[in-house]
Design a protein around this motif. Structure first.
Motif: not given
Length: 365
Positions: A157-182
């Motif tokens: 019924s769900g997923f866990m995705i862990h690919n942020n490591c010491e990530n203080s860059d919101f734009d990088l988080f946003d970009r990677m989340l977009g890649q996950i969506e694609e």
């Protein structure tokens, strides 16, 4: 005055992080689970549990600790469960997240009545260290083939995705989340909840927390899922110090100070990632390499500036010392393990745990 070495957890600083987590929960709709792999010092769970939804784990023992000491939701995850522990894992958790389709199928019968999830590997991450990169080549951490996952989508019924490591860059988080969506968008539409893991430094100074909240809420609404976050260091950043004392000073091309602690035993990540400890800023003229007392030649906290010459008995304080320290501390060289102390909100310092020779002996046989 407490005898060094000891970790000192300051509840007022911890509270500041908790309030930011509460803000994110309110503004984004996401739930927050403490990542016990980073911080599991349960003597402060009384405070943390007021601001977080529960815990997430990496092993049977962490699952049990979260259930018994923290409460709330208890998510169980492990790279691999064994036959002799799966029953206890299920008994102490609300959700179980399998690392692979193989594990999901192996324990399909045992977990049939449980809320089940699967870890996805998007093959992109923010890690700068190959040893910590969950998306490294040939990674064992999660499933990456969307077509194979779709074949078992009715079992979870769900997923866990862990690919942020010491990530203080919101734009990088946003970009990677977009890649996950694609990559996984058609899968995300089929489930009820998604954990985006930890490693997102949203409690840090200057982080665009409102943009972060808006992105989480948009993701949640787009796919109709409950979003979970798993803050570890974000929950405890800058809340704790490691208090040590100078035992000796000497000169060998540089001024050296030896303290009653050890990075190998008490701040192991410094050794693993070849980083220096952090100390409150000082611009004094006296430079010292601060070293641990173990026999490891590279047992070095780093080089620091002081406003005066150091002497035996001086107290030093390493800041930001909570994450991956107390959970990794060990008995290398038989060096005395740091005690754990808590500064309460009213300023009182309480010693909550001491370790002695019996603990050293009982850890061996």
């Amino acid at each position: 005055m407490l005898q060094t070495p000891y970790y000192l957890i300051d509840k007022s600083k911890l509270l500041s992080n908790m309030q930011k987590i509460a803000y994110v929960r309110e503004q984004s709709g996401a739930k927050a689970l403490l990542a016990l792999k980073c911080f599991a010092t349960w003597s402060v769970f009384d405070l943390m549990s007021q601001y977080m939804d529960g815990t997430t784990s990496s092993s049977l023992y962490e699952v049990k600790l979260g259930k018994l000491k923290f409460g709330g939701e208890t998510h169980a995850y492990s790279v691999a469960y064994s036959d002799d522990e799966i029953a206890e894992v299920l008994a102490h958790s609300d959700k179980i997240i399998f690392n692979s389709i193989g594990q999901l199928q192996r324990f399909a019968g045992a977990s049939a009545s449980h809320v089940r999830g699967l870890r996805l590997n998007p093959q992109v991450s923010s890690s700068e260290f190959i040893i910590a990169d969950p998306s490294r080549p040939f990674s064992r951490l999660g499933e990456w083939d969307a077509d194979k996952v779709m074949e078992v989508i009715d079992q979870i019924s769900g997923f866990m995705i862990h690919n942020n490591c010491e990530n203080s860059d919101f734009d990088l988080f946003d970009r990677m989340l977009g890649q996950i969506e694609e990559r996984f968008g058609n899968l995300l539409e089929r489930v009820e909840w998604v954990s985006l893991g930890g490693g997102i430094h949203f409690t840090g100074e200057g982080y665009p927390i409102d943009r972060f909240c808006a992105r989480l809420r948009a993701f949640s609404e787009k796919y109709g899922v409950q979003v979970y976050l798993e803050p570890g260091e974000a929950a405890i950043t800058m809340s704790t110090t490691l208090e040590v004392s100078v035992l000796d000073t000497l000169y060998n091309g540089k001024q050296l100070a030896i303290v009653d602690s050890s990075i190998e035993a008490h701040m192991l990540d410094l050794l693993i990632y070849r980083q220096s400890a952090k100390m409150a800023p000082c611009d004094g003229p006296h430079s010292y390499m601060v070293c641990g007392k173990s026999c490891l030649a590279g047992d070095i906290f780093g080089e620091f500036q002081f406003d005066r010459e150091l002497a035996v008995g001086d107290r030093l304080s390493f800041v930001d010392a909570a994450g991956y320290t107390m959970v990794k501390k060990n008995w290398f060289n038989g060096v005395k393990m740091p005690s754990i102390a808590v500064r309460e909100l009213d300023g009182r310092v309480e010693l909550v745990r001491e370790f002695g020779f019996d603990d050293f002996v009982n850890g061996l046989s």
